[in-house]
Design a protein around this motif. Structure first.
Motif, PDB file in Angstrom:
ATOM      1  N   TYR A   1       0.812  -1.225   0.000  1.00 34.43           N
ATOM      2  CA  TYR A   1       0.000   0.000   0.000  1.00 34.43           C
ATOM      3  C   TYR A   1       0.846   1.276   0.000  1.00 34.43           C
ATOM      4  CZ  TYR A   1      -3.151   3.546   1.906  1.00 34.43           C
ATOM      5  OH  TYR A   1      -3.851   4.681   2.124  1.00 34.43           O
ATOM      6  N   ARG A   2       1.834   1.306   0.892  1.00 35.57           N
ATOM      7  CA  ARG A   2       2.635   2.539   0.993  1.00 35.57           C
ATOM      8  C   ARG A   2       3.312   2.883  -0.328  1.00 35.57           C
ATOM      9  NH1 ARG A   2       2.826   4.152   6.485  1.00 35.57           N
ATOM     10  NH2 ARG A   2       0.702   4.902   6.434  1.00 35.57           N
TER      11      ARG A   2
ATOM     12  N   PRO B   1      -2.933   4.982   7.129  1.00 41.91           N
ATOM     13  CA  PRO B   1      -2.787   3.552   6.867  1.00 41.91           C
ATOM     14  C   PRO B   1      -4.110   2.877   6.527  1.00 41.91           C
ATOM     15  CG  PRO B   1      -2.798   3.937   9.214  1.00 41.91           C
ATOM     16  CD  PRO B   1      -2.948   5.285   8.578  1.00 41.91           C
TER      17      PRO B   1
ATOM     18  N   HIS C   1      -4.625   0.576   4.641  1.00 42.51           N
ATOM     19  CA  HIS C   1      -4.485  -0.845   4.318  1.00 42.51           C
ATOM     20  C   HIS C   1      -4.573  -1.722   5.569  1.00 42.51           C
ATOM     21  CE1 HIS C   1      -0.766   0.469   5.835  1.00 42.51           C
ATOM     22  NE2 HIS C   1      -0.014  -0.521   5.415  1.00 42.51           N
ATOM     23  N   ARG C   2      -4.875  -1.116   6.699  1.00 38.97           N
ATOM     24  CA  ARG C   2      -4.989  -1.933   7.916  1.00 38.97           C
ATOM     25  C   ARG C   2      -6.240  -2.793   7.900  1.00 38.97           C
ATOM     26  NH1 ARG C   2      -1.950  -1.025  12.159  1.00 38.97           N
ATOM     27  NH2 ARG C   2      -3.577  -1.787  13.554  1.00 38.97           N
TER      28      ARG C   2
ATOM     29  N   ASP D   1      -2.387  -6.624   2.309  1.00 33.25           N
ATOM     30  CA  ASP D   1      -1.316  -6.373   3.283  1.00 33.25           C
ATOM     31  C   ASP D   1      -1.670  -6.931   4.657  1.00 33.25           C
ATOM     32  OD1 ASP D   1       0.448  -5.150   1.581  1.00 33.25           O
ATOM     33  OD2 ASP D   1      -0.200  -3.099   2.049  1.00 33.25           O
ATOM     34  N   SER D   2      -2.899  -6.647   5.107  1.00 35.95           N
ATOM     35  CA  SER D   2      -3.267  -7.082   6.454  1.00 35.95           C
ATOM     36  C   SER D   2      -3.498  -8.592   6.496  1.00 35.95           C
ATOM     37  CB  SER D   2      -4.509  -6.329   6.930  1.00 35.95           C
ATOM     38  OG  SER D   2      -5.603  -6.625   6.112  1.00 35.95           O
TER      39      SER D   2
ATOM     40  N   MET E   1      -0.810  -6.686  11.732  1.00 32.22           N
ATOM     41  CA  MET E   1      -1.156  -5.322  11.341  1.00 32.22           C
ATOM     42  C   MET E   1      -2.646  -5.017  11.480  1.00 32.22           C
ATOM     43  SD  MET E   1      -1.248  -3.882   7.532  1.00 32.22           S
ATOM     44  CE  MET E   1       0.433  -3.446   7.192  1.00 32.22           C
TER      45      MET E   1
ATOM     46  N   ILE F   1       0.803   5.535  14.464  1.00 33.52           N
ATOM     47  CA  ILE F   1       0.874   6.706  13.602  1.00 33.52           C
ATOM     48  C   ILE F   1       2.087   7.517  14.032  1.00 33.52           C
ATOM     49  CG2 ILE F   1      -0.230   8.925  13.127  1.00 33.52           C
ATOM     50  CD1 ILE F   1      -1.638   6.749  11.710  1.00 33.52           C
TER      51      ILE F   1
END
Lengths: 467, 362
Positions: free
Chosen positions: A101-102, A141, A143-144, A149-150, A156, A317
């Motif tokens: 995601y990042r 974030p 995508h949490r 990703d999670s 995460m 964060i």
């Protein structure tokens, strides 16, 4: 004593606000926002490619109008721009599924903003909006929840989201609507129903509603309700009881403007974005009403149907985040008001026009002549922008003073390379604003090679005399 | 529950009366487009076919009996056809570019034409016909190629009459005029109700929303475009607008025939006639909330000014750009003002800029 009381009240208020902002909410709307944004951006880039616009808007032009302060943005030779669009598409897809995601958000923000910075001609408010949202996505974030990703990294994900995460996007959308509404509070819009009168009359062949388009009262009705809509919609979406009606309004408003005007994916972007104002209970209610639209399983997976969340799971964060977000929003509150620092009517001079949510405010047309004098030979002639620019560039050039200046400087450089050492360049630009007769836009006696580009008021732009 | 029918009845009545008043108040664009098609576009296309037929006829007389008399008649008829074409040129609507180019595309490519003639030796003369011309590129045929063949080019020292001693040259000329006549018929059939009846689509193609480019928008944009070409290319280039102010007499539209001014005048008259056939009324309708000085009047006046200024230029344009630059300059300035009225003011009232686009707006 009174001030003490006030101070403590304020302190209590801030505490309350902080508590409210970090209150746990279900992440479903945030997920919908991320997925919706990714998919729409994917579709939008594919559409742009399929229309051949990379070629016509970015590769064909021999000259590009760079933004002030961004003259350094490099061009890309030949077909390399297609690679940038491929990056956009790949990153948009990754954002939608929430994988890497990042990197994807950074990649999307950079590739999208780069394209927008190439040429002022293609400036659109909704592209600016997309760049801003993409920037926010990098910071937050998203995508949490419900992302690849999670899935892949169990440590995460999951749980609830703090209230402030959807709030930031809600604030961003509220700024767009509210300033768009504020910009409509001008005499042309309110008291002449312009430019809507012109645009509606030109479309009176529109099915069913078209018969009203020739009527001046209808143009006034649309103007006033459009302004009221923009100014009030952020609040109506925020307030739970009015939310469903407000959303219906959003759908109706954007679908109508989308059917009437060539505004591409913008209506869909706004409709999808405003979903962030809903909370999960709204989604459940909607899915019960509409039976199938939202798969129940999706909601269950997001954690909604499990026990109601009481604690926000800690979202790690960076502590510096407010240091970025606060200036980001302060900037956005000031930017649309910067026209107040310039003399004259912003719709005419366009000083402070862009990046201010001035949407559909003007019907502007122009004809512009660049008259060259070569002091060495005493000869004088007209250079035609159409010999150097695409028709789209030429159309925008005709009524935007900073583009006129930019083109005059480009002409100076071109002529110098052709052996005209010290060309003098004077411009006659005849512009019509919202159906008025043409008026000269710039001082026809001034040699524009002597004018530097800057942000200070352009004294060579002539005042508009309103009839 | 009981009130519902009455309510819907009221709604229907309100809607109905709105429809009625709208129909009465609104401007009938379809009628206007129909009038333009019937009174200007179709007659102009028909007239072109007649002139092209006559051109083919006098060409046959000339090739059978080449002499100063038949050559003179041929040149006159070429000019008449060219002037008829100037009344048609404006209506280059989507899909018509190829056929328009086949009728006239400038400049003619002299090398290609000579190559084609040289390639047609005696044994193959029979094959130099309409079909042969069909296979050629547009710069080797049509009005500009005919002009090249029948008008003198003194600097090449090539007397026109003698050059037609070459049977291949005669055959080529005859094939060109035959092809031209058939192209003009084809074009007429495209518009005519016996043929593809494009006049009907032209009339019905109204603006409905974001995607459709209406006939009004197409027509107005063609008008602007062609006037800009007249001013910038046909007048401006010979004046030296693209060459740092140094006049280029050979850049005039019809250098060999020396009739550039006549052609430009015919073209402008055709624009004016189209405007006069209904666009002006539509502008008046859109202008009804304006200050009282009607835009259509300003445009009519400016058309007259431009035509007057063109009339004021003495001699062929190629001579005037160097011998009488002041008169040419005056015509150019008048054309600039007309361009502003059409491109800025007329476009603004018609609201055609938002429909005429190859990109999104907001």
């Amino acid at each position: 004593m009174g001030t003490d009381h006030l101070a403590s009240k304020i302190r209590a208020g801030i505490l309350q606000l902080r508590e409210w902002m970090s209150r746990p909410v279900d992440p479903a709307p945030v997920v919908v926002f991320r997925v919706g944004f990714g998919l729409l951006m994917l579709g939008s880039a594919v559409r742009f490619l399929s229309k051949g616009w990379v070629e016509t808007q970015y590769i064909q032009p021999a000259f590009h109008f760079r933004y002030y302060l961004f003259q350094w943005v490099p061009g890309l030779p030949g077909d390399w721009l297609y690679l940038v669009f491929a990056t956009q598409i790949a990153c948009a897809a990754l954002i939608a599924i929430g994988w890497h995601y990042r990197a994807a958000t950074i990649g999307f923000f950079l590739s999208f903003s780069y394209v927008e910075l190439i040429d002022q001609t293609t400036y659109l408010n909704h592209y600016y909006f997309i760049s801003l949202v993409a920037f926010l996505l990098i910071l937050l974030p998203l995508h949490r929840w419900m992302s690849l990703d999670s899935r892949l990294n169990p440590r995460m994900g999951g749980g609830s989201a703090p209230r402030w995460i959807p709030l930031i996007f809600q604030a961003q959308i509220a700024i767009v609507y509210f300033f768009a509404g504020l910009a409509k509070l001008n005499p042309d819009w309110l008291f002449n129903a312009q430019p809507l009168s012109i645009w509606l009359a030109a479309r009176s062949g529109f099915p069913v509603l078209g018969i009203l388009f020739d009527q001046s009262w209808f143009a006034y009705l649309m103007s006033w309700s459009g302004a009221a809509f923009d100014l009030s919609i952020p609040f109506l979406l925020f307030w739970r009881r009015s939310r469903p009606w407000a959303f219906l309004g959003v759908i109706g408003f954007h679908l109508l403007t989308g059917a009437l005007f060539p505004i591409g994916v913008f209506p869909w972007v706004m409709i999808a974005s405003t979903l962030i104002f809903f909370d999960t209970s709204d989604y459940i209610r909607m899915s019960t009403h509409l039976k199938v639209l939202i798969p129940r399983k999706l909601l269950e997976e997001s954690g909604v149907r499990r026990a109601p969340v009481r604690v926000a799971s800690p979202v790690p964060i960076c502590r510096a985040l407010p240091l970025v977000l606060i200036p980001f929003f302060v900037f956005q509150l000031l930017m649309p008001l910067r026209h107040l620092a310039y003399p004259g009517e912003v719709l005419w001079t366009e000083e402070g026009y862009r990046f201010s949510w001035r949407v559909m405010l003007v019907e502007k047309t122009g004809t512009v002549f660049f008259t060259i004098t070569d002091p060495a030979t005493g000869r004088s002639w007209d250079e035609f922008p159409g010999d150097y620019l695409t028709s789209q560039q030429e159309r925008q050039l005709a009524f935007q003073p900073d583009m006129i200046l930019g083109f005059a400087h480009y002409l100076r450089d071109t002529l110098q390379s052709e052996g005209v050492q010290n060309p003098e360049i004077r411009v006659q630009a005849y512009v019509s604003l919202n159906g008025r007769r043409n008026q000269p836009l710039v001082d026809p006696d001034l040699d524009l090679t002597r004018v530097q580009r800057s942000l200070s008021p352009k004294t060579w732009v002539l005042a508009q005399n309103r009839p | 529950m009981r009130r519902f029918p009455r309510l819907s009845l009221t709604v229907i009545m309100i809607l109905g009366s709105t429809v009625l008043t709208s129909c009465r108040l609104g401007f009938d664009r379809e009628a206007m487009l129909g009038r333009i098609a019937d009174t200007v576009i179709l007659p102009a296309h028909l007239a072109l076919t007649e002139e092209a037929r006559d051109l083919d006829e006098v060409t046959r007389q000339f090739t059978e009996e080449p002499n100063a008399g038949t050559l003179g008649t041929l040149r006159e008829q070429w000019l008449a056809t060219e002037l008829a074409w100037k009344r048609v040129e404006l209506y280059e609507f989507p899909g018509l570019l190829l056929i328009h180019n086949a009728i006239e595309r400038r400049p003619a490519r002299v090398a290609f034409i000579e190559e084609a003639i040289a390639g047609a030796d005696d044994s193959a003369l029979g094959q130099v016909n309409g079909e042969f011309v069909e296979s050629l590129g547009s710069t080797s045929k049509g009005l500009s190629a005919i002009e090249y063949l029948i008008f003198p080019a003194e600097e090449q020292g090539r007397p026109v009459l003698e050059s037609f001693d070459d049977p291949a040259r005669s055959a080529y000329l005859a094939a060109l005029t035959a092809n031209l006549w058939s192209k003009t018929q084809e074009l007429y059939q495209f518009w005519n109700s016996d043929g593809e009846n494009y006049a009907e689509s032209f009339r019905e193609n109204d603006s409905e929303g974001a995607d459709i480019e209406s006939s009004v928008s197409l027509l107005a944009n063609k008008l602007i475009e062609l006037h800009e070409v007249s001013m910038h290319i046909k007048l401006g280039m010979p004046m030296g607008q693209t060459t740092h102010g140094i006049p280029q007499p050979e850049e005039v539209e019809s250098y060999l025939s020396g009739n550039s001014l006549e052609l430009m005048t015919a073209s402008l008259e055709s624009l004016h006639r189209t405007f006069d056939a209904g666009l002006d009324d539509y502008l008046d309708y859109l202008d009804r909330r304006g200050s009282g000085n009607l835009l259509s009047m300003a445009i009519h006046t400016q058309f007259d000014t431009v035509l007057g200024a063109l009339e004021n230029i003495n001699g062929p344009l190629q001579d005037a750009v160097t011998d009488a630059p002041a008169e040419v300059e005056m015509a150019y300035d008048a054309m600039r003002l007309l361009l502003v009225l059409l491109k800025t003011d007329m476009s603004a009232l018609l609201g055609i800029t938002v429909t005429f686009g190859d990109s999104d707006g907001d």
